[in-house]
Design a protein around this motif. Structure first.
Motif, mmCIF file in Angstrom:
data_model
loop_
_atom_site.group_PDB
_atom_site.id
_atom_site.type_symbol
_atom_site.label_atom_id
_atom_site.label_comp_id
_atom_site.label_asym_id
_atom_site.label_seq_id
_atom_site.Cartn_x
_atom_site.Cartn_y
_atom_site.Cartn_z
ATOM 1 N N VAL A 239 1.088 -1.609 0.232
ATOM 2 C CA VAL A 239 -0.511 0.038 -0.064
ATOM 3 C C VAL A 239 0.876 1.443 0.174
ATOM 4 O O VAL A 239 1.738 1.391 0.207
ATOM 5 N N ASN A 240 0.612 2.439 -1.056
ATOM 6 C CA ASN A 240 1.531 3.782 -0.934
ATOM 7 C C ASN A 240 1.044 4.186 0.330
ATOM 8 O O ASN A 240 -0.018 4.872 0.435
ATOM 9 N N ILE A 241 2.540 4.679 1.255
ATOM 10 C CA ILE A 241 1.949 5.168 2.312
ATOM 11 C C ILE A 241 3.110 5.775 2.557
ATOM 12 O O ILE A 241 4.683 6.483 2.171
ATOM 13 N N LYS A 242 2.375 7.437 2.823
ATOM 14 C CA LYS A 242 3.635 8.365 2.903
ATOM 15 C C LYS A 242 3.342 8.566 4.256
ATOM 16 O O LYS A 242 2.285 9.430 5.617
ATOM 17 N N LYS A 243 4.556 8.921 5.143
ATOM 18 C CA LYS A 243 4.741 8.811 6.596
ATOM 19 C C LYS A 243 6.034 10.039 6.740
ATOM 20 O O LYS A 243 6.447 10.084 5.842
ATOM 21 N N SER A 244 5.794 10.399 8.374
ATOM 22 C CA SER A 244 7.077 11.349 8.843
ATOM 23 C C SER A 244 7.905 10.700 9.789
ATOM 24 O O SER A 244 7.102 10.763 10.905
ATOM 25 N N ASN A 245 8.719 10.456 9.649
ATOM 26 C CA ASN A 245 9.684 9.566 11.028
ATOM 27 C C ASN A 245 9.080 10.550 12.875
ATOM 28 O O ASN A 245 9.447 10.455 13.830
ATOM 29 N N LEU A 246 9.241 12.278 11.479
ATOM 30 C CA LEU A 246 9.235 12.918 13.084
ATOM 31 C C LEU A 246 7.904 12.687 13.062
ATOM 32 O O LEU A 246 7.468 13.055 15.175
ATOM 33 N N ILE A 247 6.938 13.478 12.501
ATOM 34 C CA ILE A 247 5.461 13.190 12.881
ATOM 35 C C ILE A 247 5.186 11.673 13.808
ATOM 36 O O ILE A 247 4.613 11.663 15.081
ATOM 37 N N ASP A 248 6.079 10.481 13.160
ATOM 38 C CA ASP A 248 6.108 9.697 14.321
ATOM 39 C C ASP A 248 6.293 9.576 15.397
ATOM 40 O O ASP A 248 5.465 9.301 16.296
ATOM 41 N N GLY A 249 7.646 10.201 15.789
ATOM 42 C CA GLY A 249 7.946 10.430 16.947
ATOM 43 C C GLY A 249 7.043 11.496 17.330
ATOM 44 O O GLY A 249 7.149 10.849 18.614
ATOM 45 N N ILE A 250 6.703 12.536 17.081
ATOM 46 C CA ILE A 250 6.014 13.009 17.863
ATOM 47 C C ILE A 250 4.069 12.521 18.999
ATOM 48 O O ILE A 250 4.235 12.798 20.149
ATOM 49 N N ILE A 251 3.735 11.464 17.357
ATOM 50 C CA ILE A 251 2.633 11.550 17.983
ATOM 51 C C ILE A 251 2.422 9.945 19.424
ATOM 52 O O ILE A 251 1.968 9.588 19.795
ATOM 53 N N LYS A 252 4.154 8.898 18.563
ATOM 54 C CA LYS A 252 4.198 8.667 20.093
ATOM 55 C C LYS A 252 4.936 8.420 21.292
ATOM 56 O O LYS A 252 4.249 8.488 22.802
ATOM 57 N N TYR A 253 5.249 10.099 21.201
ATOM 58 C CA TYR A 253 5.809 10.914 22.111
ATOM 59 C C TYR A 253 4.556 11.437 23.098
ATOM 60 O O TYR A 253 4.397 10.974 24.275
ATOM 61 N N ILE A 254 4.029 12.090 22.175
ATOM 62 C CA ILE A 254 2.304 11.889 23.215
ATOM 63 C C ILE A 254 1.923 11.393 23.376
ATOM 64 O O ILE A 254 0.698 11.448 24.566
ATOM 65 N N ASN A 255 1.684 10.258 23.163
ATOM 66 C CA ASN A 255 0.813 9.292 23.812
ATOM 67 C C ASN A 255 1.347 7.844 24.669
ATOM 68 O O ASN A 255 1.059 7.372 25.767
ATOM 69 N N GLU A 256 2.294 8.454 24.815
ATOM 70 C CA GLU A 256 3.792 8.019 25.944
ATOM 71 C C GLU A 256 3.230 8.752 27.315
ATOM 72 O O GLU A 256 4.350 8.736 28.260
ATOM 73 N N HIS A 257 3.015 9.931 27.136
ATOM 74 C CA HIS A 257 3.145 11.390 28.191
ATOM 75 C C HIS A 257 1.613 11.742 28.227
ATOM 76 O O HIS A 257 1.271 13.145 28.468
ATOM 77 N N ILE A 258 0.107 10.887 27.683
ATOM 78 C CA ILE A 258 -0.684 11.589 27.515
ATOM 79 C C ILE A 258 -0.986 11.999 29.229
ATOM 80 O O ILE A 258 -1.979 12.925 29.429
ATOM 81 N N GLU A 259 -0.744 11.682 30.612
ATOM 82 C CA GLU A 259 -0.637 11.618 31.547
ATOM 83 C C GLU A 259 -0.383 13.464 31.821
ATOM 84 O O GLU A 259 -1.305 13.557 33.111
ATOM 85 N N GLU A 260 0.619 14.032 30.982
ATOM 86 C CA GLU A 260 1.159 14.859 31.514
ATOM 87 C C GLU A 260 0.513 15.843 30.604
ATOM 88 O O GLU A 260 -0.066 16.345 29.230
ATOM 89 N N ASP A 261 0.963 17.552 31.242
ATOM 90 C CA ASP A 261 -0.245 18.325 30.275
ATOM 91 C C ASP A 261 1.286 18.871 28.927
ATOM 92 O O ASP A 261 2.542 19.603 28.872
ATOM 93 N N ILE A 262 0.914 18.257 27.950
ATOM 94 C CA ILE A 262 2.433 18.191 27.108
ATOM 95 C C ILE A 262 1.606 19.670 26.142
ATOM 96 O O ILE A 262 0.890 20.229 26.034
ATOM 97 N N THR A 263 2.705 20.454 26.156
ATOM 98 C CA THR A 263 2.634 21.896 25.743
ATOM 99 C C THR A 263 3.486 21.737 23.642
ATOM 100 O O THR A 263 4.374 21.239 23.782
ATOM 101 N N VAL A 264 3.491 22.672 22.916
ATOM 102 C CA VAL A 264 4.091 22.822 22.090
ATOM 103 C C VAL A 264 5.421 23.106 22.272
ATOM 104 O O VAL A 264 6.198 22.781 21.909
ATOM 105 N N ASP A 265 5.590 24.301 23.181
ATOM 106 C CA ASP A 265 6.946 24.501 23.771
ATOM 107 C C ASP A 265 7.891 23.323 23.373
ATOM 108 O O ASP A 265 8.813 23.393 23.417
ATOM 109 N N GLU A 266 7.222 21.821 24.501
ATOM 110 C CA GLU A 266 8.133 21.383 25.118
ATOM 111 C C GLU A 266 8.389 20.412 23.860
ATOM 112 O O GLU A 266 9.148 19.645 23.762
ATOM 113 N N LEU A 267 6.917 20.350 23.322
ATOM 114 C CA LEU A 267 7.906 19.632 21.875
ATOM 115 C C LEU A 267 8.603 20.075 21.254
ATOM 116 O O LEU A 267 9.273 19.340 20.036
#
Length: 286
Positions: free
Chosen positions: A177-205
């Motif tokens: 299947v043709n997939i367009k993805k970004s390692n950067l976005i994958d990393g950000i989403i992984k970070y958000i999912n692993e820190h969902i209990e925290e107050d995540i901000t754009v500044d922090e990311l």
């Protein structure tokens, strides 16, 4: 025989029951907002000029593609052109029902929950026709007046999910299947999912991924169809619903999902789903 079609519905919740199925044909849809469900979705793409966004990945669809979405995944269909008829069959399945019709040997929900599963499946023409035939049988049951309706729809769904699980976990019969993805976005989403209990901000990311807020925000929206802030809120609310359904006290849920206080959580939940956390719990229990 021409198959029944349904008027497009904007609701994203299931009516009481184990499943719902829709055969949609549209030339008038401008777009569909990023969303998620409290159930499993199996989507069979028939025609259209459509790309599909799932958790930061962009899929270029071809007729016959099968999309599998679980209850935690944010997704969105992007309609590139109205000149091509957008046709698809959408099956919604209650999560507990799919567990109920599984066996000790065969967990039919694996195609939705396994860590090695695929969101978009592409199979050969024969397998595509088998899948579509079973979906058509489920649609035809809406007019069925004979004996054994409850047996037939279970039998069709079981057969359908056996086929789909075989495609999911058999590399020899699954096509690329043709997939367009970004390692950067994958990393950000992984970070958000692993820190969902925290107050995540754009500044922090921004600091964590060594990028300016402007570049980070632009890239994130390009791949997910939404802003970082909106994505974080939606993910927190998805986690909140899972906790509520596990009988976690609602007054404790907001802390476990990283909301600053209960009033912020209450307001965000009501704005997103149109009901309060308590009303959601009572409706789901019923």
């Amino acid at each position: 025989m021409k198959m029944k079609t349904h008027k497009y519905l904007t609701r994203q919740y299931m009516l009481p029951g184990n499943h719902e199925i829709f055969h949609y044909v549209n030339n008038d849809l401008a777009g569909i907002n990023l969303h998620h469900h409290d159930f499993y979705e199996c989507y069979f793409f028939i025609s259209g000029d459509v790309t599909y966004l799932i958790e930061g990945k962009i899929y270029c669809l071809e007729p016959g593609d099968i999309i599998l979405i679980n209850s935690k995944e944010l997704h969105q269909a992007i309609i590139n052109s109205k000149d091509v008829t957008y046709e698809r069959i959408v099956l919604w399945i209650d999560r507990s029902f799919l567990k109920e019709i599984s066996t000790m040997e065969t967990d039919l929900s694996l195609c939705f929950e396994s860590l090695i599963r695929k969101n978009v499946l592409r199979a050969n023409f024969e397998l595509q026709q088998n899948i579509r035939s079973l979906l058509n049988k489920l649609i035809s049951l809406e007019e069925y007046k004979g004996i054994g309706y409850e047996l037939l729809y279970k039998a069709y769904i079981i057969e359908l999910m056996v086929h789909i699980n075989n495609i999911t976990f058999n590399d020899k019969i699954r096509l690329d299947v043709n997939i367009k993805k970004s390692n950067l976005i994958d990393g950000i989403i992984k970070y958000i999912n692993e820190h969902i209990e925290e107050d995540i901000t754009v500044d922090e990311l921004s600091e964590c991924f060594y990028l300016s807020k402007f570049h980070l925000s632009r890239e994130f929206k390009k791949h997910t169809g939404t802003t970082i802030h909106r994505y974080i809120i939606q993910k927190k609310l998805i986690e909140a619903k899972e906790l509520i359904l596990k009988d976690t006290p609602i007054t404790s849920v907001y802390k476990q999902c990283g909301f600053g206080d209960y009033s912020n959580f209450f307001r965000a939940f009501k704005n997103e789903y149109g009901v309060t956390p308590k009303q959601f719990y009572e409706a789901m229990i019923k």
